[in-house]
Design an enzyme around this catalytic site. Structure first.
Site, PDB file in Angstrom:
ATOM      1  N   ASP A 338      27.588  42.836  43.561  1.00  0.00           N
ATOM      2  CA  ASP A 338      28.774  42.551  44.454  1.00  0.00           C
ATOM      3  C   ASP A 338      28.155  41.358  45.182  1.00  0.00           C
ATOM      4  O   ASP A 338      26.971  41.067  44.932  1.00  0.00           O
ATOM      5  CB  ASP A 338      29.150  43.719  45.219  1.00  0.00           C
ATOM      6  N   HIS A 392      33.683  38.716  45.206  1.00  0.00           N
ATOM      7  CA  HIS A 392      32.845  39.771  45.063  1.00  0.00           C
ATOM      8  C   HIS A 392      31.336  39.135  44.532  1.00  0.00           C
ATOM      9  O   HIS A 392      30.583  39.843  43.761  1.00  0.00           O
ATOM     10  CB  HIS A 392      33.127  40.984  44.479  1.00  0.00           C
ATOM     11  N   GLU A 463      40.487  41.113  44.627  1.00  0.00           N
ATOM     12  CA  GLU A 463      40.307  40.390  45.937  1.00  0.00           C
ATOM     13  C   GLU A 463      39.790  39.154  46.271  1.00  0.00           C
ATOM     14  O   GLU A 463      38.887  38.953  46.760  1.00  0.00           O
ATOM     15  CB  GLU A 463      39.462  41.659  46.827  1.00  0.00           C
TER      16      GLU A 463
END
Lengths: 690, 585
Positions: A338, A392, A463
């Protein structure tokens, strides 16, 4: 072995006498006798200790040599000679587990166990009573197995019959045979070994006496009709049938029939749940006869763990796999990287881990990953590696400029983070830089090779922060012509998918999983994502429209609804702003009761299954077990057995509590630090705490 | 084959280690920032060293309340048999001092040996104390001063404290500012060349409650909690030993207690276990406060009365439906009208007296008494015949129980000077408390929520001493059952221990009730949050948790290094990049 068994008993008796002697001493005199007995005790203790420590390592080998020499291969007995023992790492793993037992021995020397409580089965419940006559006491384990509940977890979906009597046996009487010769042969051998050590793990100490066994031999036979299947796929048949019954004179036989190794392995797991240790009789017991037919409700039963926010050691991940196997979960979704860190050493891109891991000892080497994948496969679990992109990413992606590849990622560690990402530190791949796609292709190639996975690939895709791209593109991009940056995101995804195909030797990956996001919503989803190929992992709330919309558009989904199956929730916000403060905690009942296909009337055919997710912002490997178990076990029964919710009562049946508690104790026996379900009083008094 | 594989593995890892990630940290505005740049990096090679240089408080947890001054020059300590202790103390304390010195040395030895060999300083530690006291109580002075000077090749640490407990805390502090780290491939133990610290706690009672009745905790696990307490300078282990679910304490005089009350013969604490545990705790600056809860929360273990011809010692035991007679199953409450009960309690207290050496403080429980239990029990109704069945009648009955219970206890210990603690309850309401619980004997432990501060004010006005366990901040079991919420470490930290500072507030306790924890998961529930409360009770700082954050993360690492499975509270990246995960908007 026998010898040690005997000396053990003698020792206990002497110890008991020693205790009596001491009591008399208190009342009177004879200091000398005390000294003598103490010395005798000490001598015996050392003798035993010496024997133990000498014996322990051979004992472990013995287990395995026992397995290999006792194998009976109906067709080709000679194979038993060359049956390969499990890899050495595996051996170590169990040795570590076995070692605490040594200390238990010294405890037991102090306090020989006298049954204190006895349990009677009354109206399908075990009732606890003070054991007036310890010799006639029934242990909770034995009562619980013979008192109305199958004690199986997850509950089989087919018919189950179980005798109400138990047989005593000794693990040394176990013999394994299999007629299968296909490619799954060695997997079956290893699964036998795992089963065998799980059974031994139930015992207090493996050197209890064999006398008193009710059987002469306990044979476990596996027949697999499609023995060439060695990789788990969505279509793999995991069904099995298990028949446990008497055979010949005093023999006991478990016949396992399955289409594939993966079904057979599940049957071994079920069989191991029909076996228990009776602490009063100090012997293993097994249900006298049983039949089970079983198959899962969903082909994809996953668990996601994040090793980027905080690092988890390989050993802790193996413990997780042990737990998954015990609950017939079959997919480990490894959110390996991440924006915080990149712990995976990618052979073709070593700079990712070099500049992205927390420390050199907080990395996963290629060999460790391969070993883990094998460890998982033996336990019926596939490993899906996810390197999340295009968002990420961050730490580990800053070496582009020095390597002449330009900025691979943008917004890395940019502040204020709340503008450019959901949680610090920020970072997103640079969609404008063509080198990014070359790097992705190399990365994908290595991920495919490391995981050995040829059917499912997880690309992440959640995201994406368009503000990050918009700020960056204003400065450098020639392509800064998008009115809607979602299109840029869509094109990135399409290009990445092409690189995945290229990395896979030009072969299209059958299924690519993406997290649900704006891109997986209408209208973008239909524009950029091919429904025959893309699977969407739905992590939104169960009341969101994502899942029903995707299903009606014909997309396959995996369900990970945040309000039921996010196991990391409930520990408060670790940063002051930002979403994902997903309180409260999801107790196991919530995970268990989540059945959106019933409540929202979703089309089950396109639902591949479910996945419980554990993000690691607020714990590290010290708490991994407790975060997962027993909640992930409750989830496992949902996706394996999928019992109907009783809309009228809307409560959880008492039997579920009883079985889950038994399963929790099994997990603890297998070395997992599972959370306690309730006060132990409730375990000892079934039904009284509801 | 394997050999070749292993060889190539070592070659690979060796290569990787040499080439490996090698972060550097720089001190900026009091934060240690990891240098994430690719080239020309500079700074400290370890976060811990950077923190030692950068933090105004030398990363000490809990925050010292007096002065902290230090130089900014690092020195390396010679660890090869070269730490010397000098004691200037009464002979009675020498054994204690040696034990705590040994414990201190063990903290310094972690897994790999030190390999530092440049500019080594010999560490000499001079411990001096005047008092011969070796057991602690509420009045024990736990303050200390620590001075470290270095000259030539010697680093001299002068520690002065009124009691050995202050000395122990100072060694804890010293172990926190001796930092082990790896530099240029060699492992060093380093500190600063000159340090002054003066420190003393704000509250004398700084506790952690553990509950061994709902689920049994093994001795080793309890010891681990004590180690965590020692590292965080907590000083009271409140041992909620028994409850209605089980009775694990082996009473020599009443062997039936565990026979009918323990989960199994191995899940018990013998008097010897208790004695050893108390000794273990003492050398870690922790006193053990034993609680035998009554009149409620008593059931298992007390069923043997009728069989022994003593009548019912407890009533409502296991009565169903439990929701009508108690707050959680199994029900059970003492039978206050049975005189044999008080004899039995006296025997039990005598056994506990034998197993513990300090008898100045004891916890009598006294929470959550259910009137519906007593008023549905025929023999109690018979006893109360003729009296109006009002709340007052039951409070009188309960008050009578407290009086007789305390009598039994006083008789067992042979004097009336010990303090006993009870939980807040109906009986401790300001309107009635004076009638039942004299303030020269009873300390009240409040588990009221933060909103009930008025109650505390009233109790203080009535002259009661208080221990605070604010349940909506310091109940560590919350967040996993019912509608309770989890209290993250910042919430725990920011518990404003009740406002008007008076010495009648003895301190506080974080409570780890045991329904949902056992050996498997207790560490993660307790730690590091109990450490957050520890700073509140030791230092009671006016600053917020945000301000303590980097020190707190460092302390969590410390707990993990000491073998406690403390929870990670933040991505490691945030701990390594101080100040980067704060709010910026």
């Amino acid at each position: 072995m026998m010898f040690f068994g005997r000396s053990w008993i003698e020792f206990e008796e002497l110890e008991e006498r020693g205790r009596c002697g001491r009591i008399r001493m208190k009342q009177g005199e004879l200091r000398r006798a005390l000294l003598l007995i103490t010395l005798l005790c000490a001598f015996l203790f050392f003798y035993l200790y010496w024997q133990q420590s000498n014996k322990y390592i051979p004992a472990a080998i013995y287990r395995f040599s026992h397995i290999t020499t006792n194998y009976k291969y109906n067709n080709h007995p000679h194979i038993s000679q060359s049956a390969t023992p499990p890899p050495s790492r595996y051996l170590e793993y169990h040795l570590i587990e076995a070692s605490p037992k040594q200390s238990q021995i010294s405890v037991r020397c102090r306090k020989p166990i006298q049954p204190q409580w006895t349990w009677d089965c009354v109206n399908k419940r075990c009732e606890r009573r003070y054991a007036d006559d310890p010799l006639k006491a029934t242990s909770l384990a034995t009562c619980g197995m013979l008192c109305g509940s199958t004690q199986l977890w997850p509950q089989p979906t087919g018919p189950v019959t179980m005798a109400s009597k138990a047989l005593r046996f000794h693990h040394r009487q176990l013999a394994f045979e299999s007629a299968s010769l296909g490619a799954s042969r060695s997997l079956i051998d290893e699964a036998f070994a795992v089963f065998n050590s799980n059974v031994i793990g139930l015992t207090e100490a493996p050197d209890y006496p064999i006398e008193g066994s009710d059987v002469s031999e306990f044979t476990v036979n596996i027949a697999v009709s499609n023995a060439d299947v060695v990789k788990l796929k969505l279509k793999t048949d995991e069904s099995y049938s298990l028949v446990l019954k008497a055979s010949g004179k005093d023999g006991l036989r478990a016949d396992i029939t399955a289409k594939t190794f993966f079904g057979a392995r599940g049957a071994l797991e079920t069989l191991s749940q029909l076996i228990w240790w009776d602490p009063y009789d100090r012997t293993l017991k097994v249900i006298k006869a049983a039949t089970v037919r079983d198959k899962p409700a969903f082909p994809y039963r996953g668990l996601m763990v994040d090793t980027s926010r905080n690092f988890m050691s390989i050993d802790s991940l193996k413990r997780m796999l042990v737990g998954m196997a015990a609950n017939k979960l079959n997919a480990f979704h490894w959110h390996i990287s991440d924006s915080q860190s990149f712990p995976l050493i990618v052979p073709s891109l070593p700079l990712l881990a070099k500049t992205g891991s927390y420390a050199p000892d907080m990395t996963y080497s290629p060999d460790e990953v391969r070993d883990l994948v094998h460890f998982a496969r033996v336990r019926g679990v596939r490993v899906i590696l996810e390197v999340d992109t295009p968002a990420h990413v961050g730490n580990g992606w800053s070496w582009g400029p020095t390597e002449g590849l330009g900025e691979l990622a943008v917004c890395v560690n940019e502040r204020p983070w709340s503008l450019y990402c959901g949680e610090p530190p920020c970072g997103q791949l640079n969609p404008d830089n063509p080198h990014v796609y070359d790097v992705l292709q190399k990365l994908y190639g290595d991920l495919i090779e490391l995981s050995g996975e040829t059917e499912l690939f997880h690309m992440g895709g959640d995201e994406v922060n368009l503000e990050c791209w918009s700020q960056h593109l204003q400065r450098t991009s020639a392509a800064y012509n998008y009115t809607d940056l979602h299109e840029l995101w869509g094109e990135f995804t399409v290009k990445a998918l092409q690189r995945l195909t290229a990395a896979n030797g030009g072969k299209r990956f059958p299924h690519v999983i993406l997290w649900s996001s704006k891109l997986t919503k209408r209208p973008y989803v239909n524009k950029y994502l091919d429904k025959t190929r893309v699977v969407v992992q739905n992590w939104g709330g169960s009341q969101w429209t994502d899942t029903p919309e995707l299903l009606s558009d014909g997309y396959k989904v995996i369900i990970s609804h945040v309000d039921a199956w996010y196991l990391d929730c409930g520990f408060g916000r670790w940063r002051e702003t930002g979403e994902a403060a997903c309180d409260p905690y999801r107790p196991w009942q919530t995970a268990y009761q989540h059945r959106p296909w019933q409540l929202q009337r979703l089309d089950k055919r396109l639902i591949l299954g479910g996945e419980a997710c554990l993000w690691s912002e607020q714990f590290d490997e010290g708490s991994l077990d407790a975060r997962l178990w027993p909640r992930a076990a409750a989830f496992a029964e949902r996706v394996w057995s999928d019992p109907r919710l009783d809309a009228a009562a809307y409560g959880i049946q008492e039997d579920v509590y009883t079985r889950l508690n038994t399963q929790r104790n099994r997990l603890v026996k297998r070395g997992l630090s599972a959370e306690a379900l309730w006060p132990e009083w409730c375990s000892q008094n079934p039904g009284m705490c509801l | 084959m394997n050999f070749v594989a292993a060889l190539s593995w070592f070659w690979f890892m060796g290569f990787y280690l040499v080439q490996g990630t090698n972060w550097l940290w720089q001190c900026e505005d009091g934060y240690c920032k990891r240098d994430n740049s690719e080239t020309e990096r500079e700074g400290y090679s370890s976060l811990k060293i950077c923190q030692l240089m950068c933090s105004n408080y030398l990363n000490i947890w809990p925050l010292p309340t007096g002065i902290i001054r230090s130089s900014k020059e690092l020195i390396n300590i010679n660890t090869r048999n070269s730490i010397f202790f000098y004691y200037n103390a009464p002979t009675e304390t020498l054994h204690f001092l040696k034990e705590i010195s040994k414990y201190f040395e063990n903290q310094l030895k972690n897994k790999e040996p030190y390999s530092c060999d440049e500019n080594l300083y010999t560490l000499k530690i001079f411990l001096s104390t005047d008092s011969a006291q070796i057991t602690s109580n509420l009045r024990t002075n736990e303050s200390y001063t620590l001075k470290l000077n270095s000259s030539g090749n010697e680093a001299n640490v002068h520690i002065k404290a009124p009691t050995v407990f202050g000395v122990r805390h100072s060694l804890e502090t010293l172990s926190q500012i001796l930092v082990s780290h790896v530099e240029d491939g060699s492992k060093c133990l380093s500190t600063l060349s000159s340090i002054r610290i003066a420190d003393e706690p704000k509250y004398p009672h700084r506790g952690l409650l553990i509950d061994t009745a709902r689920n049994y905790l093994s001795i080793g696990v309890i010891k681990r909690q004590i180690d965590g307490m020692a590292a965080s300078k907590l000083n009271v282990l409140h041992w909620h030993l028994t409850d209605s679910q089980s009775f694990p304490f082996v009473s020599t005089r009443l062997p039936n207690m565990t026979r009918y009350g323990a989960y199994s013969p191995t899940k018990v604490y013998t008097p010897e276990d208790v004695r050893k545990l108390i000794e273990y705790a003492e050398y870690r600056g922790v006193r053990v406060l034993v609680e035998i809860d009554g009149p409620s929360h008593a059931g298992m273990g007390w069923q043997w009365g009728p069989g022994a011809g003593l009548g019912n010692l407890a009533v409502c035991v296991n009565r169903q439906p439990w929701r009508s007679y108690c707050v959680q199953p199994p029900c059970g409450q003492f039978n206050p009208i049975n005189e044999n009960l008080y004899r039995a309690l006296g025997d039990l207290y005598s056994d506990i007296r034998d197993a513990t050496n300090d008898w100045r403080m004891f916890h009598l429980g006294g929470d959550e008494v259910s009137i519906s239990c007593w008023n549905s029990t025929p023999e109690i109704l018979e006893y109360l015949k003729g009296q109006p069945l009002t709340e007052k009648t039951y409070l009188d009955l309960w008050g009578r129980f407290q009086r007789k219970n305390l009598q039994a206890y006083d008789t067992a210990v042979g004097h009336k000077s010990s303090m006993v603690v009870v939980w807040t309850s109906h009986l401790t309401q300001p309107e009635v408390i004076q009638e039942y619980l004299p303030n020269d004997r009873y300390v009240i432990q409040s588990w009221e929520p933060e909103s009930e501060n008025e109650l505390l004010t009233n109790l203080l006005k009535l002259g009661y001493k208080l221990i605070v366990s604010t349940k909506d901040r310091w109940y560590l079991d919350h967040g996993f059952w019912g509608t309770t919420k989890y209290y993250k470490w910042k919430t725990v930290y920011e518990n404003p221990i009740y406002t008007p500072y008076t010495s009648a507030i003895l301190g506080g306790e974080v409570c780890m009730w045991g329904e949902l924890v056992d050996d498997s998961n207790i560490d993660g529930r307790v730690w590091p949050r109990a450490a957050a409360a520890a700073e509140r009770m030791w230092s009671n700082p006016a600053t917020s948790a945000e301000y303590a954050q980097t020190r707190f993360f460092a302390h969590r690492e410390r707990l993990v290094e000491r073998g406690i499975k403390a929870e990670g509270v933040i991505p490691r990246w945030c701990a390594e990049n101080e100040g980067e995960c704060q709010t910026y908007m």
